[in-house]
Design a protein around this motif. Structure first.
Motif, PDB file in Angstrom:
ATOM      1  N   GLY A  99       0.798  -1.211   0.000  1.00  0.00           N
ATOM      2  CA  GLY A  99       0.000   0.000   0.000  1.00  0.00           C
ATOM      3  C   GLY A  99       0.834   1.266   0.000  1.00  0.00           C
ATOM      4  O   GLY A  99       1.987   1.276   0.438  1.00  0.00           O
ATOM      5  N   ASP A 100       0.242   2.342  -0.494  1.00  0.00           N
ATOM      6  CA  ASP A 100       0.917   3.642  -0.445  1.00  0.00           C
ATOM      7  C   ASP A 100       1.057   4.135   0.992  1.00  0.00           C
ATOM      8  O   ASP A 100       1.975   4.879   1.313  1.00  0.00           O
ATOM      9  N   ILE A 101       0.143   3.723   1.853  1.00  0.00           N
ATOM     10  CA  ILE A 101       0.206   4.052   3.285  1.00  0.00           C
ATOM     11  C   ILE A 101       0.260   2.742   4.057  1.00  0.00           C
ATOM     12  O   ILE A 101      -0.505   1.810   3.785  1.00  0.00           O
ATOM     13  N   VAL A 102       1.181   2.667   5.007  1.00  0.00           N
ATOM     14  CA  VAL A 102       1.378   1.455   5.790  1.00  0.00           C
ATOM     15  C   VAL A 102       1.095   1.770   7.260  1.00  0.00           C
ATOM     16  O   VAL A 102       1.708   2.690   7.828  1.00  0.00           O
ATOM     17  N   VAL A 103       0.182   1.027   7.846  1.00  0.00           N
ATOM     18  CA  VAL A 103      -0.140   1.169   9.266  1.00  0.00           C
ATOM     19  C   VAL A 103       0.486   0.002  10.016  1.00  0.00           C
ATOM     20  O   VAL A 103       0.366  -1.150   9.594  1.00  0.00           O
ATOM     21  N   THR A 104       1.196   0.286  11.112  1.00  0.00           N
ATOM     22  CA  THR A 104       1.791  -0.762  11.931  1.00  0.00           C
ATOM     23  C   THR A 104       1.107  -0.796  13.288  1.00  0.00           C
ATOM     24  O   THR A 104       0.759   0.247  13.845  1.00  0.00           O
ATOM     25  N   MET A 105       0.931  -2.007  13.818  1.00  0.00           N
ATOM     26  CA  MET A 105       0.311  -2.146  15.129  1.00  0.00           C
ATOM     27  C   MET A 105       0.654  -3.511  15.726  1.00  0.00           C
ATOM     28  O   MET A 105       1.010  -4.446  15.007  1.00  0.00           O
ATOM     29  N   ASP A 106       0.548  -3.617  17.049  1.00  0.00           N
ATOM     30  CA  ASP A 106       0.702  -4.885  17.733  1.00  0.00           C
ATOM     31  C   ASP A 106      -0.618  -5.641  17.687  1.00  0.00           C
ATOM     32  O   ASP A 106      -1.689  -5.047  17.524  1.00  0.00           O
ATOM     33  N   GLY A 107      -0.536  -6.955  17.883  1.00  0.00           N
ATOM     34  CA  GLY A 107      -1.725  -7.783  17.785  1.00  0.00           C
ATOM     35  C   GLY A 107      -2.384  -8.114  19.104  1.00  0.00           C
ATOM     36  O   GLY A 107      -3.234  -9.009  19.158  1.00  0.00           O
ATOM     37  N   ASP A 108      -2.033  -7.399  20.174  1.00  0.00           N
ATOM     38  CA  ASP A 108      -2.563  -7.749  21.496  1.00  0.00           C
ATOM     39  C   ASP A 108      -3.797  -6.934  21.878  1.00  0.00           C
ATOM     40  O   ASP A 108      -4.257  -7.000  23.020  1.00  0.00           O
ATOM     41  N   LEU A 109      -4.321  -6.138  20.930  1.00  0.00           N
ATOM     42  CA  LEU A 109      -5.520  -5.319  21.126  1.00  0.00           C
ATOM     43  C   LEU A 109      -5.336  -4.196  22.137  1.00  0.00           C
ATOM     44  O   LEU A 109      -6.322  -3.609  22.583  1.00  0.00           O
ATOM     45  N   GLN A 110      -4.096  -3.897  22.505  1.00  0.00           N
ATOM     46  CA  GLN A 110      -3.884  -2.647  23.238  1.00  0.00           C
ATOM     47  C   GLN A 110      -4.099  -1.461  22.304  1.00  0.00           C
ATOM     48  O   GLN A 110      -4.471  -0.380  22.744  1.00  0.00           O
ATOM     49  N   ASN A 111      -3.831  -1.671  21.025  1.00  0.00           N
ATOM     50  CA  ASN A 111      -4.134  -0.670  20.009  1.00  0.00           C
ATOM     51  C   ASN A 111      -5.556  -0.896  19.508  1.00  0.00           C
ATOM     52  O   ASN A 111      -5.953  -2.024  19.248  1.00  0.00           O
ATOM     53  N   ALA A 112      -6.317   0.177  19.354  1.00  0.00           N
ATOM     54  CA  ALA A 112      -7.708   0.072  18.900  1.00  0.00           C
ATOM     55  C   ALA A 112      -7.762   0.189  17.380  1.00  0.00           C
ATOM     56  O   ALA A 112      -7.429   1.246  16.831  1.00  0.00           O
TER      57      ALA A 112
END
Length: 317
Positions: A99-112
């Motif tokens: 993708g032109d924009i890349v979103v990074t996040m952890d998989g523990d659902l601390q991130n919404a």
């Protein structure tokens, strides 16, 4: 149309947004994270893909990812042969993102996942990086305080005034990430690396839920992380620490000498062994810190000379 009906076109065309999720023993969270991410992105106008990087899970996480992929080809997954760590996993995801924009996040659902559109919009507004900022952290003090110290160090060494370098929930313009792929994974703090290359940044407040279970970042691991920051982002730290040690020890020696001289004249009895022992312990403490920092450098040199891979892949779908 269902994802399966659009599979040929969806697999060939590069999406607008890639969501990279690093997971390790997150079987309890993966399906909910997938559902919430779809609910956040499907109503919008952007096409997207989800790239899960399984960092050597042993709880059936990858089997769940396979089931998700069988029902939705927008889900891609990579499984490491063993646990290599969050930052090599991040490299595996970023290097595969289309993708032109890349979103990074952890998989523990601390991130919404519901915050993903806000991060994407911040990049679309003209920024290279939308930096997630955890306004209300749900971490215990023993985890949050060292993070504040490390954040302060990174602000000082990178010259970038953002408040939360440790938040893995961010959005990047792909063009800002690609030039740094050679260092990402070898060097921790992906966001700091990208920003050190001159990328523009804006901060976006994101939610932060309490972690289920104990944090994987123990005090010892956080201390090692601080050493990594010093070795990776502070130019010529050995010289600066040497100057500090010389300055402090010089002041201490001068003060003790003056005190000893005064005490000797007034009391005719200078307690030399006590103060000498304190000075020795102080110097040894500083030397121990320097040796730890040198060890970090030697470890980096060894990995570079050996040319060991960042990770080895067992399976990819």
């Amino acid at each position: 149309m269902t994802p399966k009906e659009t599979a040929p076109d969806a697999e060939l065309a590069a999406p607008d947004v890639s969501v990279v999720v690093t997971v390790f023993n997150e079987a309890a969270c993966v399906e909910e994270l997938y559902r919430r991410t779809l609910a956040a992105l499907e109503p919008g106008p952007r096409t997207f893909e989800l790239i899960f990087v399984d960092d050597g899970s042993t709880d059936g996480t990858f089997a769940m990812l396979e089931r998700l992929h069988s029902g939705d080809p927008r889900v891609r997954a990579v499984r490491f042969k063993r646990n290599f760590g969050q930052h090599p996993a991040m490299h595996a995801g970023l290097s595969r993102a289309r993708g032109d924009i890349v979103v990074t996040m952890d998989g523990d659902l601390q991130n919404a996942p519901e915050d993903i559109p806000r991060l994407v919009e911040a990049v679309e507004a003209g920024n290279d990086v939308a930096s997630g900022r955890r306004r209300v952290r749900k971490d215990p003090l023993g985890r949050a305080f060292p993070s504040r110290v490390i954040n302060g160090m990174l602000r000082r060494f990178t010259g970038v005034e953002i408040s939360d370098f440790g938040c893995a929930f961010n959005a990047y313009r792909r063009g800002a990430v690609v030039p740094m792929l050679g260092s990402i994974g070898k060097q921790k703090f992906t966001k700091a690396l990208v920003l050190s290359g001159g990328a523009s940044v804006t901060e976006v407040d994101v939610g932060h839920a309490a972690r289920a279970g104990a944090s994987r970042y123990s005090p010892l691991r956080l201390t090692r992380l601080a050493l990594h920051v010093l070795a990776g982002f502070w130019p010529q730290p050995i010289q600066w620490i040497g100057l500090l040690m010389g300055f402090v020890c010089g002041l201490a020696a001068t003060a003790l000498g003056i005190y000893g001289l005064v005490f000797w004249i007034t009391e005719s009895n200078f307690p030399g062994p006590l103060f000498g022992g304190m000075l020795i312990v102080f110097v040894l403490g500083i030397q121990g810190f320097i040796l730890a920092l040198v060890g970090e450098y030697l470890g980096r040199i060894q990995r570079q000379v050996e040319g060991s891979p960042l990770y080895t892949i067992a399976e990819e779908i």
